[in-house]
Design a protein around this motif. Structure first.
Motif, mmCIF file in Angstrom:
data_model
loop_
_atom_site.group_PDB
_atom_site.id
_atom_site.type_symbol
_atom_site.label_atom_id
_atom_site.label_comp_id
_atom_site.label_asym_id
_atom_site.label_seq_id
_atom_site.Cartn_x
_atom_site.Cartn_y
_atom_site.Cartn_z
ATOM 1 N N GLY A 1 -11.343 2.919 -2.524
ATOM 2 C CA GLY A 1 -10.173 3.035 -1.678
ATOM 3 C C GLY A 1 -8.861 3.069 -2.437
ATOM 4 N N ILE A 2 -7.923 3.873 -1.945
ATOM 5 C CA ILE A 2 -6.612 4.032 -2.587
ATOM 6 C C ILE A 2 -5.687 2.930 -2.103
ATOM 7 N N SER A 3 -5.113 2.177 -3.029
ATOM 8 C CA SER A 3 -4.265 1.039 -2.679
ATOM 9 C C SER A 3 -2.783 1.294 -2.905
ATOM 10 N N ALA A 4 -2.427 2.247 -3.768
ATOM 11 C CA ALA A 4 -1.012 2.501 -4.047
ATOM 12 C C ALA A 4 -0.824 3.887 -4.657
ATOM 13 N N LEU A 5 0.323 4.508 -4.325
ATOM 14 C CA LEU A 5 0.754 5.768 -4.923
ATOM 15 C C LEU A 5 2.184 5.591 -5.420
ATOM 16 N N SER A 6 2.495 6.167 -6.575
ATOM 17 C CA SER A 6 3.861 6.064 -7.085
ATOM 18 C C SER A 6 4.168 7.269 -7.969
ATOM 19 N N TRP A 7 5.337 7.885 -7.730
ATOM 20 C CA TRP A 7 5.812 8.997 -8.559
ATOM 21 C C TRP A 7 6.683 8.465 -9.684
ATOM 22 N N SER A 8 6.602 9.109 -10.838
ATOM 23 C CA SER A 8 7.555 8.804 -11.899
ATOM 24 C C SER A 8 8.936 9.296 -11.491
ATOM 25 N N CYS A 9 9.969 8.725 -12.103
ATOM 26 C CA CYS A 9 11.341 9.026 -11.680
ATOM 27 C C CYS A 9 11.722 10.482 -11.892
ATOM 28 N N ASP A 10 11.047 11.185 -12.803
ATOM 29 C CA ASP A 10 11.342 12.607 -13.017
ATOM 30 C C ASP A 10 10.374 13.513 -12.262
ATOM 31 N N GLY A 11 9.462 12.923 -11.493
ATOM 32 C CA GLY A 11 8.526 13.709 -10.700
ATOM 33 C C GLY A 11 7.420 14.381 -11.484
ATOM 34 N N SER A 12 7.242 14.018 -12.748
ATOM 35 C CA SER A 12 6.238 14.693 -13.574
ATOM 36 C C SER A 12 4.862 14.057 -13.485
ATOM 37 N N ARG A 13 4.791 12.815 -13.005
ATOM 38 C CA ARG A 13 3.521 12.100 -12.933
ATOM 39 C C ARG A 13 3.357 11.449 -11.564
ATOM 40 N N LEU A 14 2.106 11.344 -11.141
ATOM 41 C CA LEU A 14 1.763 10.607 -9.932
ATOM 42 C C LEU A 14 0.715 9.577 -10.296
ATOM 43 N N LEU A 15 1.018 8.326 -10.026
ATOM 44 C CA LEU A 15 0.090 7.227 -10.293
ATOM 45 C C LEU A 15 -0.704 6.929 -9.030
ATOM 46 N N VAL A 16 -2.016 6.830 -9.169
ATOM 47 C CA VAL A 16 -2.911 6.498 -8.058
ATOM 48 C C VAL A 16 -3.692 5.251 -8.452
ATOM 49 N N ALA A 17 -3.502 4.163 -7.707
ATOM 50 C CA ALA A 17 -4.220 2.920 -7.969
ATOM 51 C C ALA A 17 -5.261 2.695 -6.889
ATOM 52 N N SER A 18 -6.351 2.008 -7.250
ATOM 53 C CA SER A 18 -7.439 1.877 -6.291
ATOM 54 C C SER A 18 -8.114 0.519 -6.350
ATOM 55 N N TRP A 19 -8.941 0.294 -5.338
ATOM 56 C CA TRP A 19 -9.720 -0.944 -5.243
ATOM 57 C C TRP A 19 -10.796 -1.012 -6.312
ATOM 58 N N SER A 20 -11.082 0.082 -6.974
ATOM 59 C CA SER A 20 -12.047 0.059 -8.080
ATOM 60 C C SER A 20 -11.457 -0.586 -9.324
#
Length: 346
Positions: free
Chosen positions: A13-32
């Protein structure tokens, strides 16, 4: 280009999403416990993410609002971690007494965390002793949200309690460095307009207030200004509900996110839909459907061009079936700039 970009999802399961301040990266955190970092500089060429494992489920994650390679995660192992994705480095900033369920990273290098022990902690990751303050609040902390335009921190807790802190960051850092204590008492102690447990909170792009969503399919729109005229504008409304086989079904609202320029907001629920709302006009402008699972997370890109949507089982109906665990998706919508623009009054 398709309006929907599918990214490789995590294994749980996906627990969090966050973009870097310049929009070049997307962080996806999960219950794993894994941290996936997607390079999204070219959405026409989707690449597999770089994956970083941690020992336990991650409940909160955020990029630094000023450094596009620096991020923070925390979760069930009670530890706040700092990541430098450019150098491939990870370090434990500090440890909490219980699981850390939420965080807010402010633009001057301070990190606020909250969790099930009801303690609001203030960290300075660059300091030799990062933990700068621990405040025991009345009950469990569910959500933290920070409005950089007004430097306002909102703490949403159990029992409908809401604390509002107006932060003078320079003074706060001086007091924390001198050991005098920084936050002190909140400037406001409020009661949520929602009658049932708060599931999600997001601050307005203009910093004037916030929206909160409950497990009972309601959203409340509230304002920081305590004047009678402003408080008269508060309201709550029903949403993320449906009639199934002649039964009225109410779904939790798991995620909220404000558009950075239009100041409208998106909501995602366990009804497997995403809605775009104009809180000033008090109307829904758009609805996205067709997701295979509940909406667990939402995040707009810094420029407002994209909306990242995490879809995964949210345990609202008990133990999931095996196939429900596999229907995990990370999707980026590319039409949101127009979809989120308030429509002129007729």
């Amino acid at each position: 280009m398709s309006t929907d970009i599918q990214l490789q999802p995590p294994t749980d399961g996906i627990s969090a999403l966050s973009w870097s301040c310049d929009g070049s990266r997307l962080l996806v955190a999960s219950w794993s416990g894994q941290v996936d970092v997607h390079d999204v500089t070219n959405l026409g060429e989707v690449k597999p993410p770089t994956t970083h494992p941690t020992p336990a489920a991650i409940l909160a994650a955020s990029f630094s609002p000023t450094n596009p390679v620096l991020a923070y995660t925390a979760g069930l192992d009670k530890r706040l971690r700092q990541w430098d994705f450019e150098r491939g480095q990870e370090r434990v900033v500090g440890k909490s007494d219980e699981a850390i369920s939420c965080m807010a990273v402010v633009d001057d290098g301070l990190v606020f965390t909250g969790g099930w022990d009801g303690v609001l902690r203030v960290w300075d990751p660059s300091a030799p002793t990062p933990l700068k303050e621990s405040l025991t609040l009345p009950t469990k902390i569910y959500s933290l949200a920070y409005a950089p335009t007004t430097r306002t921190l909102i703490v949403s807790m159990a029992n409908r309690k809401v604390f509002v802190y107006n932060l003078d960051i320079d003074e706060l850092k001086r007091n924390l460095s001198s050991g005098q204590g920084g936050l002190g008492k909140p400037q406001q102690e409020r009661e949520s307009a929602l009658k049932f447990m708060t599931r999600s909170v997001a601050v307005m792009a203009d910093g004037q207030g916030w929206a909160s969503g409950s497990i009972e399919g309601r959203i409340a729109v509230e304002y920081f200004d305590t004047s009678d005229a402003t408080q008269a504008q508060r309201y709550a409304f029903r949403c993320h509900r449906a009639t199934v086989d002649d039964v009225d079904c109410v779904y939790p609202i798991n995620a909220l996110a404000y558009h950075p320029t239009h100041n409208t907001f998106a909501s995602g629920g366990s009804d497997k839909t995403v809605s775009i709302w104009d809180h000033v006009g008090k109307k829904r402008m758009k609805q996205y459907t067709g997701f295979a699972n509940e909406i667990s997370c939402l995040a707009f890109s810094p420029d407002g061009r994209y909306l990242a949507i995490g879809s995964s089982y949210e345990h609202d109906n008990g133990v999931p079936q095996p196939e429900e665990r596999t229907r995990i998706a990370v999707q980026i919508k590319t039409t949101v700039m127009d979809d989120c623009k308030p429509k002129p009054k007729a």
